[in-house]
Scaffold this motif. Structure first.
Motif, PDB file in Angstrom:
ATOM      1  N   VAL A  72       0.811  -1.204  -0.064  1.00  0.00           N
ATOM      2  CA  VAL A  72       0.070  -0.042   0.074  1.00  0.00           C
ATOM      3  C   VAL A  72       0.739   1.328   0.205  1.00  0.00           C
ATOM      4  O   VAL A  72       0.558   2.395  -0.791  1.00  0.00           O
ATOM      5  N   SER A  73       1.748   1.130   0.777  1.00  0.00           N
ATOM      6  CA  SER A  73       2.752   2.291   0.730  1.00  0.00           C
ATOM      7  C   SER A  73       4.044   2.575  -0.035  1.00  0.00           C
ATOM      8  O   SER A  73       4.602   3.495   0.169  1.00  0.00           O
ATOM      9  N   THR A  74       4.183   1.363  -0.909  1.00  0.00           N
ATOM     10  CA  THR A  74       5.259   1.577  -1.400  1.00  0.00           C
ATOM     11  C   THR A  74       5.395   1.413  -3.218  1.00  0.00           C
ATOM     12  O   THR A  74       5.905   1.874  -3.949  1.00  0.00           O
ATOM     13  N   VAL A  75       4.199   0.784  -3.597  1.00  0.00           N
ATOM     14  CA  VAL A  75       4.030   0.747  -5.002  1.00  0.00           C
ATOM     15  C   VAL A  75       3.588   1.849  -5.785  1.00  0.00           C
ATOM     16  O   VAL A  75       4.272   2.004  -6.821  1.00  0.00           O
ATOM     17  N   GLY A  76       2.597   2.853  -5.316  1.00  0.00           N
ATOM     18  CA  GLY A  76       2.610   3.938  -6.112  1.00  0.00           C
ATOM     19  C   GLY A  76       1.337   4.159  -7.023  1.00  0.00           C
ATOM     20  O   GLY A  76       0.765   4.874  -7.071  1.00  0.00           O
ATOM     21  N   GLY A  77       1.329   3.092  -7.774  1.00  0.00           N
ATOM     22  CA  GLY A  77      -0.002   3.011  -8.578  1.00  0.00           C
ATOM     23  C   GLY A  77      -1.021   2.219  -8.016  1.00  0.00           C
ATOM     24  O   GLY A  77      -0.952   1.785  -6.734  1.00  0.00           O
ATOM     25  N   ALA A  78      -2.254   2.150  -8.740  1.00  0.00           N
ATOM     26  CA  ALA A  78      -3.459   1.607  -8.258  1.00  0.00           C
ATOM     27  C   ALA A  78      -3.335   0.140  -7.767  1.00  0.00           C
ATOM     28  O   ALA A  78      -4.030  -0.576  -6.749  1.00  0.00           O
ATOM     29  N   PRO A  81      -2.721  -0.173  -3.523  1.00  0.00           N
ATOM     30  CA  PRO A  81      -3.805  -0.574  -2.893  1.00  0.00           C
ATOM     31  C   PRO A  81      -4.841  -1.777  -3.035  1.00  0.00           C
ATOM     32  O   PRO A  81      -5.243  -2.252  -2.117  1.00  0.00           O
ATOM     33  N   LEU A  82      -4.759  -2.187  -4.509  1.00  0.00           N
ATOM     34  CA  LEU A  82      -5.121  -3.215  -4.743  1.00  0.00           C
ATOM     35  C   LEU A  82      -4.668  -4.662  -4.425  1.00  0.00           C
ATOM     36  O   LEU A  82      -5.228  -5.458  -3.606  1.00  0.00           O
ATOM     37  N   THR A  85      -4.569  -4.568  -0.462  1.00  0.00           N
ATOM     38  CA  THR A  85      -5.979  -4.871   0.254  1.00  0.00           C
ATOM     39  C   THR A  85      -6.037  -6.559   0.170  1.00  0.00           C
ATOM     40  O   THR A  85      -6.360  -7.142   1.008  1.00  0.00           O
ATOM     41  N   MET A  88      -3.752  -8.087   2.718  1.00  0.00           N
ATOM     42  CA  MET A  88      -4.287  -7.781   4.135  1.00  0.00           C
ATOM     43  C   MET A  88      -5.629  -8.496   4.480  1.00  0.00           C
ATOM     44  O   MET A  88      -5.771  -9.213   5.598  1.00  0.00           O
ATOM     45  N   ARG A 119     -12.442  -2.975  -3.406  1.00  0.00           N
ATOM     46  CA  ARG A 119     -11.414  -1.711  -3.480  1.00  0.00           C
ATOM     47  C   ARG A 119     -11.472  -1.396  -5.106  1.00  0.00           C
ATOM     48  O   ARG A 119     -11.563   0.113  -4.917  1.00  0.00           O
ATOM     49  N   GLY A 120     -11.568  -1.808  -5.984  1.00  0.00           N
ATOM     50  CA  GLY A 120     -11.604  -1.503  -7.186  1.00  0.00           C
ATOM     51  C   GLY A 120     -12.715  -1.211  -7.719  1.00  0.00           C
ATOM     52  O   GLY A 120     -12.921  -0.734  -9.071  1.00  0.00           O
ATOM     53  N   LYS A 121     -13.888  -1.426  -7.095  1.00  0.00           N
ATOM     54  CA  LYS A 121     -15.129  -1.580  -7.475  1.00  0.00           C
ATOM     55  C   LYS A 121     -15.378  -2.009  -9.059  1.00  0.00           C
ATOM     56  O   LYS A 121     -15.999  -1.658  -9.840  1.00  0.00           O
ATOM     57  N   ARG A 175      -6.054   3.328 -15.977  1.00  0.00           N
ATOM     58  CA  ARG A 175      -5.620   4.330 -16.923  1.00  0.00           C
ATOM     59  C   ARG A 175      -5.965   3.709 -18.472  1.00  0.00           C
ATOM     60  O   ARG A 175      -6.380   4.733 -19.332  1.00  0.00           O
TER      61      ARG A 175
END
Lengths: 211, 131
Positions: A72-78, A81-82, A85, A88, A119-121, A175
């Motif tokens: 979550v805190s190192t990747v940068g792109g979507a 968090p995907l 999540t 986790m 998360r990504g709906k 994108r």
């Protein structure tokens, strides 16, 4: 089937696999996205390995949750968090277990998929990670009775087919969705990185557990 | 005062937008940016966003302006990970980034509450640039 120390080994293998395919994933992403998937994922997984390498005395849930938080805190792109999540949620499902069996593996994959969808709906057919992950999970459940080795083989096949399928569909998320019809014919980088991860897990289990 | 957080993939976009806003609000607004990754790549970082929300929140809520895709996903994750009362008083504006940020900052500086600032910011979508 897999204890904490082995889980760390598998995540280390995933990092190696992503690093090997860094340019390939970025190249796929440059065709329809922002040309950073390989770079982002390799940054993220390198950080994961740095963070979890000393966690062999911890439970599997803590290892997976730490991996997710790190992504979550190192990747940068979507994908941060995907996949973050996903890991986790997987960690929550296995909780304080220090050894994971075959059913745990299925449960953690299902939890990961659910996390990514929420998360990504997103859902299947939108040219995302889900297009390789969901068919892989369906395959492992469908072929479970044929034995672990057979079911795992099907996971890789189904995920690979899912990746191929992404060439035939238009991107609806991320994108690439700005390209509309022009995204047709291109393979989705996220579905591809997910396939690479699943293949790494299956290869490791097959080699090390005599399947 | 409602706090405003600008979440962008690009540090330059966020800093430039902040500069534009500064011309109009002259420092009379609680506003911050969470943009790019910690190692200076283009991207968003849910952990960074969460920390910036906590810093910008003064008790009256925070409205977050987002640019593209992962900015939305990372901000949603950041909000989920907040503790109450911050969690339920941090909202994302469904609005264009630059115009939305300008309106949000102005309305916040006029002392509007969180719901009002969000509504007025989202109304930006109805504006016609060509009159």
């Amino acid at each position: 089937m897999v204890n904490s120390q082995e889980l760390i080994q598998i995540l280390t293998k995933i990092n190696e696999k992503i690093a090997e395919n860094k340019d390939y994933l970025t190249q796929l992403d440059s065709a329809i996205g922002d040309a950073d998937h390989g770079i982002n994922m390799s940054k993220g997984f390198k950080a994961v390995v740095d963070r979890i390498s000393q966690m062999k005395d911890k439970d599997c849930g803590s290892i997976l949750k730490t991996a997710g938080m790190t992504l979550v805190s190192t990747v940068g792109g979507a994908s941060g968090p995907l996949y973050g999540t996903a890991f986790m949620r997987a960690g929550q499902v296995v909780g304080s277990k220090t050894e994971l069996n075959f059913d745990d593996f299925i449960s953690l994959l299902e939890a990961a998929l659910e996390g990514i969808k929420l998360r990504g709906k997103a859902q299947r057919g939108e040219k995302t990670i889900i297009d390789s992950l969901e068919p892989a999970i369906e395959a492992i459940k469908k072929h479970k009775e044929e034995g672990e080795a057979a079911a795992l083989k099907r996971v890789v096949e189904a995920a690979k087919e899912g990746v191929e399928y992404t060439k035939k569909i238009v991107a609806r998320k991320g994108r690439a969705s700005y390209l509309g019809e022009r995204s047709l014919g291109h393979q989705d980088p996220g579905a591809t990185s997910c396939y690479l991860m699943l293949k790494t897990v299956v290869d490791w289990i097959t080699e090390n557990k005599g399947l | 005062m409602v706090g405003i957080l600008l979440v962008s993939h690009s540090l330059k976009i966020a800093q430039g937008t902040l500069e534009l806003i500064g011309q109009m609000t002259k420092g009379k607004v609680r506003i911050d940016i969470a943009a790019g990754t910690a190692d200076n790549r283009l991207g968003t970082d849910a952990q960074m966003i969460k920390q910036k929300i906590e810093k910008t929140h003064s008790g009256d809520g925070v409205l977050v302006l987002v640019d593209l895709g992962s900015a939305v996903i990372s901000t949603e994750l950041a909000i989920e990970n907040l503790d109450e009362p911050l969690k339920s008083t941090t909202l994302i504006a469904d609005a264009p980034f630059v115009e939305g940020a300008v309106v949000a900052a102005l309305e916040a500086s006029f002392g509007k509450n969180l719901e009002e600032v969000k509504k007025l910011t989202e109304d930006v979508k109805k504006y016609s640039k060509l009159g």
